[in-house]
Design an enzyme around this catalytic site. Structure first.
Site: not given
Lengths: 438, 438
Positions: A191, A135, A130, A43, A206, A45, A11, A15
């Site tokens: 990141e 994206g 896909e 599910a 990719k 964490r 999530l 997600g």
């Protein structure tokens, strides 16, 4: 018919986006798929319940991913955890349990795809991926189905948004790599550990997938040559521009005489090419087929909702296959025939657009004021005006205006009134205008 | 498994292209589809046998189109006659006989699609029409499947190549409409009767189809507002450019509060948009979805082979559905798993590209000659050189070169030798270069 039950692993950004898209567009999606899609079990964490719209529609949320792939109620497992492990074990277990799988995990597919696809084939289940490449752009569907008639010659893609954002900023603002990277990290485009993006590893994952789809070879990530963008200097970007080129971080795969090229590296490309003008975080994939020639696919290559768009498209694909007879798998008009809506068409008079107007007006004081007042009376505001010099011996001058958006009916009234002015010669030329941004 | 038998109606431009693509790419197509595709029966009033590659592979060629739709051996009918009648009667008869249909006929689908799809649904057969919109660009597949998660907000497309060619020429060469039209007719880009193209009727047919796919409404060609490009003056094109806009003949369909907009007209759009830079006979469709954001699909919108690419993609779709079990309809890697090939990967040293080189060299006579001679010894020819002025007090100057294509191994050798020169400071920066045109 009962909704199809989906188990969701993860999530996080994608997600959460998937939960949101399934909730927000639930009606439209089931009008297309022929059946509802319900997340019965998820599910994660940790997740932020306040940031995910539609979370209340999920049947049950736990923290045990293996409970989902072993849940007998779940028909399709959506893997959005990322990384190699336990994603690989979860996907293989889901397949072993006869569940279809949808994943956005490019690292997993590029490195373990051969194993996963073999298992899926043995078990007779589908694996959709896909979302793993570019994206929300449906490039996998284009290659696998839309271009199936072609001998593909090569593919060149901007398939990492972070890298493209950095190169675009370097060019637009004549800034150095390190400088822009720091900003991208602050903005959340890069990141904290940007290695995967700027070294080209993400793009290589990719590209490996695209290459196999194009040329019908097994996935061979380990054969991919990868060079990052860290060594591209602001100077190089500027010199390239002087010579008529842009520098893009491209993934290129080509079928050449000696074998298949598979390479990610900074590349100079002519500035006139459409793909040279794909800027910021956007992605684009250029595919050269022998029959179709060059085709290009452009859109958002990352982000919660764009990536969820691809995840949910794969879900619809699976649901259509599970639900309808094969010949009606994809409805002719995208929506199920009994789900077509009777939305009225809007008559042109009621359409709202901006306008370009050109007219020939007497070069005298007061004329412009009269025209402006006619427009104002119809609620039309002017965005720009250009008055040209009169040609020698001419009493009239060309007047060009751009207006803000207005209902066509009011523009028709205004134009009729302007054309009726003695100080205006002939007809008003009117061309509609769209920003194509909203 | 025996090949699927196709009956072909029409051996004109697209019909000939379809024969050629099926012949030329027969092996690759059957590796993807899981089965061969054979034209067992074709009908045409007249055709030029010398211009169609692969004609000898057709089982039988006659002149009676109805004999094909009634031929019990034919499983799929490909309608490439065009126009309303007898195309409509032929397609309906084929459906009544239980045959799947593939067509490139936009006029037929836009005006009789509702009737045809209802008949197909009753009879349980597929009707593919990817080739009806934007030629080889798989835009129908993108809308029907790839973007199935989205609430589509609007679509704007350059979907008539002739009109776009004319507007592009008007801008590039400051020429008038009539003038360019005459040239387009001479080049074969415009029909002798260009009404369908320049009045926007052809675009309206295509837009009608896109609108229904996007919004889930029946086909309503008669609701489409259409304005042609004949009234756009060279002056308007120039003024628009001064203001930062391009004029394109767009088909626009949008879901607005009062209903669905469906309109084809010349439109000013900001020159920075990617679609504003789609020139000549090329097509592009920009789709705005609520989840994915804007996506763009670009390619050849007409022509024998590009349109055949879409026709054959539809054939592969039908064959995959007829042949494999639903879960394996589309193979994971595009090709059937037992048809993956073991083509070697080409090591980077063996890849051929052009190069951008930047180095810092002593500002002295003879240095450039040494560098050029090292390159020449490796068979590397120079396309462009830029030498910069030395900065104040600097003894070295930046030297930038573009080279023609060469094997990477030779470039590595040359760079090592250049870096070993006393007159060259530091490392050579090397960025690969691609034209992306071949």
């Amino acid at each position: 018919m009962k909704p199809v039950k989906v188990g969701l692993l993860g999530l996080g950004t994608v997600g959460g986006g998937t939960v949101t898209v399934l909730a927000r567009n639930a009606v439209e999606i089931s009008r297309r798929a022929g059946r509802g899609i319900e997340i019965s079990h998820a599910a994660a964490r940790a997740y932020d319940p306040d940031r995910i719209q539609g979370l209340d529609r999920i049947g049950r949320i736990g923290d045990d991913a293996f409970a989902i792939v072993n849940d007998p109620d779940v028909q399709i497992v959506v893997e959005l955890i990322g990384g190699y492990s336990p994603a690989r074990e979860l996907v293989l277990q889901a397949i072993a349990n006869g569940k279809h799988v949808v994943t956005a995990n490019k690292a997993l597919i590029a490195t373990h795809g051969n194993e996963i696809f073999a298992a899926a084939r043995d078990r007779g289940v589908m694996v959709g991926f896909e979302a793993a490449v570019a994206g929300g752009i449906p490039i996998i569907k284009a290659l696998r189905e839309g271009l199936a008639a072609n001998h593909i010659e090569w593919i060149a893609g901007i398939i990492n948004g972070t890298g493209n954002f950095i190169l675009t900023e370097m060019r637009d603002k004549q800034r150095d790599f390190a400088d822009v990277l720091a900003e991208a990290q602050a903005l959340g485009y890069a990141e904290a550990d940007p290695t995967f993006d700027i070294e080209g590893i993400d793009a290589a994952h990719k590209l490996t997938i695209l290459s196999s789809l194009a040329f019908g070879v097994p996935l061979r990530f380990e054969h991919c040559f990868t060079e990052g963008i860290a060594k591209v200097g602001a100077l190089d970007v500027a010199y390239a521009a002087e010579l008529g080129y842009r520098i893009k971080h491209l993934g290129i795969t080509r079928r050449s005489a000696g074998g298949i090229e598979l390479r990610v590296h900074p590349t100079l490309i002519p500035e006139r090419r459409l793909i040279a003008n794909v800027d910021g975080v956007m992605n684009a994939v250029l595919v050269k087929g022998d029959a179709v020639g060059p085709t290009l696919y452009y859109g958002a290559g990352a982000g919660a909702l764009p990536t969820a768009s691809a995840v949910v498209a794969d879900l619809v694909d699976v649901v259509r296959t599970l639900t309808t007879d094969p010949s009606n798998r994809v409805p002719h008009l995208a929506f199920q025939p009994d789900e077509l809506a009777d939305i009225p068409s809007l008559p042109m008079e009621a359409v709202q657009t901006a306008y370009y107007l050109r007219l020939s007006a007497l070069d005298q004081p007061g004329v412009m004021a009269r025209i402006a007042s006619i427009l104002a009376d119809q609620g039309i505001s002017i965005e720009a005006i250009k008055q040209k010099e009169p040609a020698e011996g001419e009493t009239h001058v060309p007047l060009v205006m751009l207006t803000h958006r207005v209902i066509e009916r009011q523009m028709n009234t205004a134009i009729a009134q302007i054309e009726a002015l003695d100080s205006v010669q002939g007809e008003v030329t009117r061309i509609r205008m769209e920003t194509l941004s909203g």
